[in-house]
Design an enzyme around this catalytic site. Structure first.
Site, PDB file in Angstrom:
ATOM      1  CB  CYS A  82      -1.015  -0.048   1.139  1.00 10.63           C
ATOM      2  SG  CYS A  82      -2.416   1.028   0.801  1.00 10.63           S
ATOM      3  CG  HIS A 170      -3.116  -3.196   3.853  1.00 10.47           C
ATOM      4  ND1 HIS A 170      -2.208  -2.516   4.629  1.00 10.47           N
ATOM      5  CD2 HIS A 170      -3.775  -2.263   3.151  1.00 10.47           C
ATOM      6  CE1 HIS A 170      -2.317  -1.223   4.407  1.00 10.47           C
ATOM      7  NE2 HIS A 170      -3.259  -1.037   3.522  1.00 10.47           N
ATOM      8  CD  GLU A 172      -0.272  -5.298   6.041  1.00 13.17           C
ATOM      9  OE1 GLU A 172      -0.173  -5.868   4.934  1.00 13.17           O
ATOM     10  OE2 GLU A 172      -0.564  -4.100   6.156  1.00 13.17           O
TER      11      GLU A 172
END
Ligand code: GLN
Length: 192
Positions: A82, A170, A172
């Site tokens: 991002c 994202h 994560e």
């Protein structure tokens, strides 16, 4: 000892730390994962992850601290997610400090107001993956040496260029270590 650093200037650091550790466990690898904040930390790392956050802020801090210069000069493998993707770009639609490591042009906040944040299934490496998009950028143009890893609604959302990987979403924030495992493998190949 191989070290992976999570750049800790601004943004969602702890999620990257956790998922990187989990990916390493799944791969049965002993690699140090540490948060990095100063140039000395960064120069000890074999790979760096730049998280989401505010790319203008992270970019300015990377410039002020000299961290950006070290990442570029030492050719450290980087995964940018991002805001991290914005920072890897050569060009964006906004005047801001960039690492300029990937020959691509990025449009910030590109998915429009009504969709400021959303999740949807995407495809990457022939697998399904949950894409979490938060004020996400997309890639408008790539140069010759950039491989497109994924598109969503015709928009480029993930690329690889040599030792650099960028995702608009994202990884994560999902439970899925797929993309982190891929980056770790690439980074270890470079460290050999
Ligand atoms: N739009 C932000 C930027 O360009 C990125 C948002 C994010 O990292 N979630 O900095």
């Amino acid at each position: 000892m191989v070290r992976i650093g999570i750049l800790n200037l601004q943004g969602d650091i702890s999620e990257h730390l956790e998922i990187t550790e989990r990916a390493l466990e799944e791969m049965n690898l002993k690699v140090d994962v540490l948060k990095v904040k100063i140039t000395e930390d960064v120069s000890k790392c074999d790979a760096i992850i730049i998280s989401g956050g505010e790319s203008t802020v992270i970019g300015k801090l990377m410039e002020d601290t000299g961290i950006g210069k070290i990442i570029v000069d030492k050719k450290i493998p980087v995964m940018g997610t991002c805001a991290g993707m914005v920072l890897l770009a050569k060009r964006t639609d906004y005047e801001q400090p960039l690492l300029g490591l990937v020959d691509m042009e990025v449009k910030r906040n590109a998915f429009g107001r009504q969709k400021v944040s959303f999740e949807d299934e995407i495809e990457i490496f022939g697998d399904k993956f949950q894409g979490v998009f938060i004020r996400a950028p997309h890639i408008e143009k790539v140069g010759e040496n950039v491989d497109i890893l994924s598109k969503y609604n015709e928009k480029i959302i993930a690329v690889k260029s040599g030792k650099y990987i960028a995702t608009a979403f994202h990884p994560e924030l999902t439970g899925d270590t797929l993309i982190h495992r891929y980056f770790i493998k690439e980074a270890l190949d470079c460290a050999e």
